[in-house]
Motif scaffolding. Structure first.
Motif, PDB file in Angstrom:
ATOM      1  N   PHE A 192      35.580  49.826  35.298  1.00 20.15           N
ATOM      2  CA  PHE A 192      36.736  48.981  35.544  1.00 20.15           C
ATOM      3  C   PHE A 192      37.303  49.266  36.927  1.00 20.15           C
ATOM      4  O   PHE A 192      37.502  50.427  37.312  1.00 20.15           O
ATOM      5  CB  PHE A 192      37.793  49.254  34.472  1.00 20.15           C
ATOM      6  CG  PHE A 192      39.133  48.649  34.736  1.00 20.15           C
ATOM      7  CD1 PHE A 192      40.200  49.448  35.140  1.00 20.15           C
ATOM      8  CD2 PHE A 192      39.336  47.299  34.580  1.00 20.15           C
ATOM      9  CE1 PHE A 192      41.440  48.904  35.382  1.00 20.15           C
ATOM     10  CE2 PHE A 192      40.583  46.739  34.814  1.00 20.15           C
ATOM     11  CZ  PHE A 192      41.639  47.545  35.214  1.00 20.15           C
ATOM     12  N   LEU A 193      37.559  48.204  37.708  1.00 15.38           N
ATOM     13  CA  LEU A 193      38.155  48.352  39.033  1.00 15.38           C
ATOM     14  C   LEU A 193      39.633  47.962  39.046  1.00 15.38           C
ATOM     15  O   LEU A 193      40.476  48.711  39.537  1.00 15.38           O
ATOM     16  CB  LEU A 193      37.415  47.475  40.049  1.00 15.38           C
ATOM     17  CG  LEU A 193      36.122  48.002  40.662  1.00 15.38           C
ATOM     18  CD1 LEU A 193      35.557  46.968  41.618  1.00 15.38           C
ATOM     19  CD2 LEU A 193      36.346  49.338  41.353  1.00 15.38           C
ATOM     20  N   LEU A 194      39.925  46.769  38.549  1.00  9.62           N
ATOM     21  CA  LEU A 194      41.299  46.279  38.572  1.00  9.62           C
ATOM     22  C   LEU A 194      41.416  45.043  37.688  1.00  9.62           C
ATOM     23  O   LEU A 194      40.407  44.482  37.276  1.00  9.62           O
ATOM     24  CB  LEU A 194      41.743  45.960  40.006  1.00  9.62           C
ATOM     25  CG  LEU A 194      40.833  45.061  40.854  1.00  9.62           C
ATOM     26  CD1 LEU A 194      41.024  43.588  40.546  1.00  9.62           C
ATOM     27  CD2 LEU A 194      41.104  45.303  42.350  1.00  9.62           C
ATOM     28  N   LYS A 195      42.677  44.654  37.452  1.00  8.52           N
ATOM     29  CA  LYS A 195      42.926  43.471  36.639  1.00  8.52           C
ATOM     30  C   LYS A 195      44.187  42.764  37.106  1.00  8.52           C
ATOM     31  O   LYS A 195      45.088  43.380  37.699  1.00  8.52           O
ATOM     32  CB  LYS A 195      43.041  43.835  35.160  1.00  8.52           C
ATOM     33  CG  LYS A 195      44.261  44.695  34.840  1.00  8.52           C
ATOM     34  CD  LYS A 195      44.283  45.054  33.354  1.00  8.52           C
ATOM     35  CE  LYS A 195      45.468  45.947  33.026  1.00  8.52           C
ATOM     36  NZ  LYS A 195      45.452  46.380  31.588  1.00  8.52           N
ATOM     37  N   TYR A 196      44.254  41.470  36.832  1.00  7.38           N
ATOM     38  CA  TYR A 196      45.451  40.684  37.057  1.00  7.38           C
ATOM     39  C   TYR A 196      45.951  40.177  35.715  1.00  7.38           C
ATOM     40  O   TYR A 196      45.193  39.550  34.954  1.00  7.38           O
ATOM     41  CB  TYR A 196      45.187  39.493  37.981  1.00  7.38           C
ATOM     42  CG  TYR A 196      46.379  38.573  38.065  1.00  7.38           C
ATOM     43  CD1 TYR A 196      46.475  37.447  37.250  1.00  7.38           C
ATOM     44  CD2 TYR A 196      47.439  38.856  38.923  1.00  7.38           C
ATOM     45  CE1 TYR A 196      47.583  36.625  37.304  1.00  7.38           C
ATOM     46  CE2 TYR A 196      48.550  38.033  38.976  1.00  7.38           C
ATOM     47  CZ  TYR A 196      48.618  36.926  38.164  1.00  7.38           C
ATOM     48  OH  TYR A 196      49.728  36.107  38.205  1.00  7.38           O
ATOM     49  N   CYS A 199      35.308  35.020  43.808  1.00  6.21           N
ATOM     50  CA  CYS A 199      35.306  34.671  42.391  1.00  6.21           C
ATOM     51  C   CYS A 199      36.258  33.509  42.172  1.00  6.21           C
ATOM     52  O   CYS A 199      37.381  33.516  42.677  1.00  6.21           O
ATOM     53  CB  CYS A 199      35.743  35.869  41.552  1.00  6.21           C
ATOM     54  SG  CYS A 199      36.016  35.509  39.798  1.00  6.21           S
ATOM     55  N   THR A 200      35.820  32.517  41.432  1.00 12.63           N
ATOM     56  CA  THR A 200      36.701  31.438  40.999  1.00 12.63           C
ATOM     57  C   THR A 200      36.662  31.368  39.484  1.00 12.63           C
ATOM     58  O   THR A 200      35.675  31.763  38.856  1.00 12.63           O
ATOM     59  CB  THR A 200      36.309  30.080  41.596  1.00 12.63           C
ATOM     60  OG1 THR A 200      34.963  29.782  41.212  1.00 12.63           O
ATOM     61  CG2 THR A 200      36.418  30.094  43.105  1.00 12.63           C
ATOM     62  N   TYR A 201      37.732  30.875  38.907  1.00 16.61           N
ATOM     63  CA  TYR A 201      37.830  30.896  37.455  1.00 16.61           C
ATOM     64  C   TYR A 201      38.293  29.552  36.922  1.00 16.61           C
ATOM     65  O   TYR A 201      38.863  28.730  37.649  1.00 16.61           O
ATOM     66  CB  TYR A 201      38.788  32.000  37.005  1.00 16.61           C
ATOM     67  CG  TYR A 201      40.227  31.751  37.426  1.00 16.61           C
ATOM     68  CD1 TYR A 201      40.695  32.232  38.656  1.00 16.61           C
ATOM     69  CD2 TYR A 201      41.108  31.040  36.625  1.00 16.61           C
ATOM     70  CE1 TYR A 201      42.004  31.999  39.064  1.00 16.61           C
ATOM     71  CE2 TYR A 201      42.414  30.803  37.025  1.00 16.61           C
ATOM     72  CZ  TYR A 201      42.848  31.282  38.245  1.00 16.61           C
ATOM     73  OH  TYR A 201      44.138  31.040  38.650  1.00 16.61           O
ATOM     74  N   ALA A 211      42.479  42.887  44.927  1.00 17.19           N
ATOM     75  CA  ALA A 211      42.072  41.509  44.669  1.00 17.19           C
ATOM     76  C   ALA A 211      43.283  40.607  44.806  1.00 17.19           C
ATOM     77  O   ALA A 211      44.409  40.989  44.456  1.00 17.19           O
ATOM     78  CB  ALA A 211      41.455  41.374  43.290  1.00 17.19           C
ATOM     79  N   GLU A 212      43.033  39.420  45.313  1.00 15.19           N
ATOM     80  CA  GLU A 212      44.101  38.458  45.543  1.00 15.19           C
ATOM     81  C   GLU A 212      43.983  37.305  44.562  1.00 15.19           C
ATOM     82  O   GLU A 212      42.979  36.574  44.557  1.00 15.19           O
ATOM     83  CB  GLU A 212      44.066  37.941  46.973  1.00 15.19           C
ATOM     84  CG  GLU A 212      45.239  37.036  47.322  1.00 15.19           C
ATOM     85  CD  GLU A 212      45.266  36.672  48.793  1.00 15.19           C
ATOM     86  OE1 GLU A 212      44.293  36.978  49.500  1.00 15.19           O
ATOM     87  OE2 GLU A 212      46.255  36.061  49.228  1.00 15.19           O
ATOM     88  N   PHE A 213      44.999  37.132  43.743  1.00 18.13           N
ATOM     89  CA  PHE A 213      45.044  36.032  42.793  1.00 18.13           C
ATOM     90  C   PHE A 213      45.659  34.815  43.475  1.00 18.13           C
ATOM     91  O   PHE A 213      46.737  34.914  44.056  1.00 18.13           O
ATOM     92  CB  PHE A 213      45.877  36.432  41.579  1.00 18.13           C
ATOM     93  CG  PHE A 213      46.148  35.303  40.619  1.00 18.13           C
ATOM     94  CD1 PHE A 213      47.416  34.753  40.507  1.00 18.13           C
ATOM     95  CD2 PHE A 213      45.134  34.797  39.821  1.00 18.13           C
ATOM     96  CE1 PHE A 213      47.673  33.719  39.619  1.00 18.13           C
ATOM     97  CE2 PHE A 213      45.380  33.769  38.930  1.00 18.13           C
ATOM     98  CZ  PHE A 213      46.647  33.228  38.832  1.00 18.13           C
ATOM     99  N   ASN A 214      44.965  33.693  43.414  1.00 21.13           N
ATOM    100  CA  ASN A 214      45.457  32.461  44.016  1.00 21.13           C
ATOM    101  C   ASN A 214      45.389  31.359  42.963  1.00 21.13           C
ATOM    102  O   ASN A 214      44.307  30.850  42.648  1.00 21.13           O
ATOM    103  CB  ASN A 214      44.622  32.080  45.243  1.00 21.13           C
ATOM    104  CG  ASN A 214      45.207  30.918  46.002  1.00 21.13           C
ATOM    105  OD1 ASN A 214      45.632  29.921  45.415  1.00 21.13           O
ATOM    106  ND2 ASN A 214      45.262  31.029  47.326  1.00 21.13           N
ATOM    107  N   LYS A 215      46.540  31.021  42.423  1.00 18.10           N
ATOM    108  CA  LYS A 215      46.569  30.063  41.315  1.00 18.10           C
ATOM    109  C   LYS A 215      46.156  28.662  41.761  1.00 18.10           C
ATOM    110  O   LYS A 215      45.434  27.967  41.034  1.00 18.10           O
ATOM    111  CB  LYS A 215      47.964  30.024  40.690  1.00 18.10           C
ATOM    112  CG  LYS A 215      48.059  29.194  39.430  1.00 18.10           C
ATOM    113  CD  LYS A 215      49.413  29.327  38.773  1.00 18.10           C
ATOM    114  CE  LYS A 215      49.449  28.533  37.473  1.00 18.10           C
ATOM    115  NZ  LYS A 215      50.765  28.692  36.780  1.00 18.10           N
TER     116      LYS A 215
END
Lengths: 118, 115
Positions: free
Chosen positions: A46-50, A23-25, A65-69
């Motif tokens: 719902f699974l998860l959130k950042y 996923c990209t945002y 999930a891995e958030f990569n800014k």
């Protein structure tokens, strides 16, 4: 405007192997990112959130999930896939609608179908 | 505690008819949102209600309307149904109206088929 992209329509993984759903945002301001799962003929779970903090977020059913800014990504992962993980997965971002909007809505990606083979 | 509940679960309507879908949020949740999910696509935002007032509207025609009641339950109404209105209609609730990381929980949806 806020948006999310799920570049893969389908991901196929053998049971027991690690899985990644990409996923990209694109957001203005702080990103609030979510993953939901949809089983056949069901609603969204719902699974998860950042929100902020640790870049690795842990959620339900062993998913993380891995958030990569820098790469504007929020990939969903699981170390060992189960056949029961087969479902449709949606990445989503909260759209705060800008300063003139009082709406707080979720914008969803197009979904990725995850298929786990025994 | 019960999750978000929606009714009816399935219904079939004829073109031109009217439909009302109902939603009860999770106890204590004051914000209700409606989404439309067409087969093969992600859900699309229709409305958000908070404290009985409309707070946001997606890109849907005026045939779509909604309201929220004093007990925070909600109705979605669609007039003059078209074949393209066939979809899964999802109701979601959250505790607040905030714009942050507040989690939105979804119901099982109402499957609408227009023939």
């Amino acid at each position: 405007a806020q948006s999310v992209a799920q570049p893969e329509d389908q991901v196929n993984v053998a049971e027991g192997n690690p899985l990644t759903v990409k996923c990209t945002y694109s957001v203005s301001g702080n990103p609030y990112l979510f993953w939901y799962v949809q089983y056949p003929n069901r609603g969204l779970q719902f699974l998860l959130k950042y929100i902020t903090g640790d870049n690795l977020v842990k959620g339900s059913y062993g998913f993380e999930a891995e958030f990569n800014k820098s790469q504007t990504s929020f990939h969903l992962k699981k170390p060992s896939a189960l056949v029961s993980d087969s479902a449709l997965y949606f990445c989503a971002v909260r759209d705060n609608g800008g300063v003139d909007s009082s709406a707080s809505k979720i914008i969803f990606g197009s979904g990725t179908r995850l298929s786990i083979r025994p | 505690d019960a999750g978000v509940t929606q009714s009816p679960t399935h219904l079939i309507k004829t073109r031109g008819q009217h439909v009302t879908l109902r939603c009860s949020p999770i106890s204590g949740h004051k914000s209700v949102s409606w989404y439309q999910q067409v087969l093969g696509q992600g859900p699309q935002f229709i409305f958000q209600y908070y404290e009985k007032e409309e707070r946001g509207r997606g890109n849907f025609p005026d045939r779509f309307s909604a309201r929220q009641f004093p007990n925070y339950s909600s109705e979605l109404n669609v007039n003059a149904l078209l074949l393209g209105d066939s979809a899964l209609y999802l109701c979601a609730s959250s505790q607040h109206r905030d714009r942050g990381g507040n989690t939105i929980y979804f119901g099982e949806g109402s499957w609408l088929t227009v023939v």
